[in-house]
Scaffold this active site. Structure first.
Site, mmCIF file in Angstrom:
data_model
loop_
_atom_site.group_PDB
_atom_site.id
_atom_site.type_symbol
_atom_site.label_atom_id
_atom_site.label_comp_id
_atom_site.label_asym_id
_atom_site.label_seq_id
_atom_site.Cartn_x
_atom_site.Cartn_y
_atom_site.Cartn_z
ATOM 1 N N ASN A 1 36.936 -28.827 10.197
ATOM 2 C CA ASN A 1 36.308 -29.532 9.078
ATOM 3 C C ASN A 1 37.390 -29.769 8.030
ATOM 4 O O ASN A 1 37.760 -28.857 7.306
ATOM 5 C CB ASN A 1 35.173 -28.655 8.524
ATOM 6 C CG ASN A 1 34.558 -29.225 7.256
ATOM 7 O OD1 ASN A 1 34.821 -30.364 6.886
ATOM 8 N ND2 ASN A 1 33.733 -28.418 6.593
ATOM 9 N N LYS B 1 37.305 -31.498 5.408
ATOM 10 C CA LYS B 1 36.792 -31.653 4.029
ATOM 11 C C LYS B 1 37.482 -32.844 3.354
ATOM 12 O O LYS B 1 37.788 -33.832 4.028
ATOM 13 C CB LYS B 1 36.965 -30.343 3.260
ATOM 14 C CG LYS B 1 36.355 -29.158 4.026
ATOM 15 C CD LYS B 1 36.253 -27.900 3.227
ATOM 16 C CE LYS B 1 35.646 -26.809 4.097
ATOM 17 N NZ LYS B 1 35.490 -25.544 3.402
ATOM 18 N N HIS C 1 26.476 -28.480 5.055
ATOM 19 C CA HIS C 1 27.549 -27.529 4.725
ATOM 20 C C HIS C 1 27.233 -26.899 3.363
ATOM 21 O O HIS C 1 26.671 -27.555 2.488
ATOM 22 C CB HIS C 1 28.893 -28.255 4.695
ATOM 23 C CG HIS C 1 30.043 -27.317 4.575
ATOM 24 N ND1 HIS C 1 30.433 -26.785 3.367
ATOM 25 C CD2 HIS C 1 30.857 -26.779 5.515
ATOM 26 C CE1 HIS C 1 31.453 -25.968 3.584
ATOM 27 N NE2 HIS C 1 31.725 -25.945 4.871
ATOM 28 N N GLU D 1 28.962 -26.410 0.886
ATOM 29 C CA GLU D 1 29.480 -27.160 -0.259
ATOM 30 C C GLU D 1 28.542 -28.298 -0.630
ATOM 31 O O GLU D 1 28.361 -28.610 -1.808
ATOM 32 C CB GLU D 1 30.901 -27.666 0.055
ATOM 33 C CG GLU D 1 31.903 -26.525 0.004
ATOM 34 C CD GLU D 1 33.071 -26.662 0.958
ATOM 35 O OE1 GLU D 1 33.337 -27.766 1.455
ATOM 36 O OE2 GLU D 1 33.736 -25.623 1.205
ATOM 37 N N GLU E 1 27.858 -19.816 8.518
ATOM 38 C CA GLU E 1 28.977 -19.747 7.585
ATOM 39 C C GLU E 1 28.573 -18.963 6.348
ATOM 40 O O GLU E 1 28.002 -19.530 5.402
ATOM 41 C CB GLU E 1 29.396 -21.162 7.167
ATOM 42 C CG GLU E 1 29.877 -22.021 8.313
ATOM 43 C CD GLU E 1 30.862 -23.083 7.834
ATOM 44 O OE1 GLU E 1 31.969 -23.097 8.341
ATOM 45 O OE2 GLU E 1 30.517 -23.855 6.937
ATOM 46 N N GLY F 1 36.776 -20.216 2.623
ATOM 47 C CA GLY F 1 37.936 -20.501 1.779
ATOM 48 C C GLY F 1 38.380 -19.322 0.929
ATOM 49 O O GLY F 1 39.194 -19.476 0.030
ATOM 50 N N SER G 1 36.957 -18.651 6.875
ATOM 51 C CA SER G 1 38.289 -18.045 6.989
ATOM 52 C C SER G 1 38.672 -17.660 8.419
ATOM 53 O O SER G 1 39.302 -16.631 8.644
ATOM 54 C CB SER G 1 38.407 -16.843 6.042
ATOM 55 O OG SER G 1 38.215 -17.259 4.698
HETATM 56 P P1 PGA Z 1 37.423 -22.099 5.748
HETATM 57 O O1 PGA Z 1 36.204 -23.140 5.702
HETATM 58 O O2 PGA Z 1 37.828 -21.968 7.192
HETATM 59 O O3 PGA Z 1 38.509 -22.748 4.910
HETATM 60 O O4 PGA Z 1 36.941 -20.818 5.194
HETATM 61 C C1 PGA Z 1 35.213 -23.142 6.692
HETATM 62 C C2 PGA Z 1 34.189 -24.208 6.394
HETATM 63 O O5 PGA Z 1 33.850 -24.399 5.226
HETATM 64 O O6 PGA Z 1 33.666 -24.878 7.316
#
Ligand code: PGA
Length: 254
Positions: A12, A14, A98, A100, A170, A176, A216
């Site tokens: 992803n 983003k 997601h 976010e 997630e 992140g 992560s």
């Molecule tokens: P990350 O993000 O691997 O940077 O923690 C995962 C995601 O949001 O899909």
């Protein structure tokens, strides 16, 4: 690693990568991953890079995903993108809900369910994200939150559609942040999600659904996470932005 369900590992990206940067990344991935057959490999660039990435991966084992999609098919929806537009670029997967988008765009389970139906109606596959915040986990609410999200975000799908849906667990506190769920925490949540799918649909469907872990994921923890019986892949953010780390995650998971 031998599982009934084929692993699916998606990057992803983003809101990262210009077209030139995106092409650079997929060129690297094509070289690194040319011989991988054991894993479904997906990249989800921003919309602006879909056309070029689509051409660049035509002759490869890498499939294309989008990061969001409108629940509507056509019309006066400024700034939105419809399924038919994604299909022009041979998009196969669409990330929905997601955390976010749940946080910044206030996407609800009901909206995500509508989007999931639209994704299936277009014969694409949704990757539906669920996960609890740190406050919810610490407050003992994890199961309740996952139950509500799994029930609400997947409401109205047929059994066949559900079996072809990918769910991404997630935990918001792991996205992140560099904090990964332990393998035991991931397995526990994945098994719980699978039980909810069995309850809402049936056992056969639940056994077929692939559940990705996200938050992560990196080369150093991917293998252990993916070795868990109910972890069927990964949704990778930060570590998918470089060919070496994303490829290492995939190769170490096989
Ligand atoms: P990350 O993000 O691997 O940077 O923690 C995962 C995601 O949001 O899909």
């Amino acid at each position: 690693m031998n599982k009934d369900r084929k692993l699916i590992i998606a990057g992803n990206w983003k809101m990262n990568k210009t077209v030139a940067e995106a092409l650079d990344l997929v060129r690297g991935l094509k070289i690194e991953l040319a011989n991988v057959k054991e894993v479904d490999i997906v990249v989800c660039p921003p919309y602006t890079a879909l056309a070029d990435v689509s051409k660049a991966i035509l002759d490869s084992n890498i499939r294309l995903g989008a990061q969001n999609m409108s629940e509507n098919n056509v019309g006066a929806y400024t700034g939105e993108i419809a399924a038919v537009m994604l299909k022009e670029f041979s998009v196969r997967y669409v990330i929905l809900g997601h955390s976010e988008r749940r946080q910044y765009q206030k996407e609800s389970d009901a909206l995500i369910a509508k989007k999931a139906a639209a994704v299936h109606a277009a014969s694409l596959k949704p990757i539906v994200c669920v996960g609890e915040t740190l406050a919810e986990r610490e407050g003992g609410q994890m199961e309740k939150v996952l139950e509500t999200q799994v029930h609400g975000s997947l409401a109205g799908l047929s059994k066949d559609q559900m079996a072809e849906t990918i769910v991404a667990y997630e935990p918001v506190w792991a996205i992140g942040t560099g904090k990964t769920a332990t393998t035991a925490q991931a397995q526990e949540a994945h098994a719980f999600i699978r039980r909810q799918i069995a309850k809402n649909f049936d056992d056969t469907v639940a056994r077929r659904v692939r559940i990705q872990y996200g938050g992560s994921v990196k080369p150093s923890n991917a293998r252990e996470l993916m070795s868990q019986p109910d972890v069927d892949g990964a949704l990778v953010g930060g570590a998918s932005l470089e060919a070496r780390s994303f490829s290492d995650i995939i190769k170490s998971s096989i």
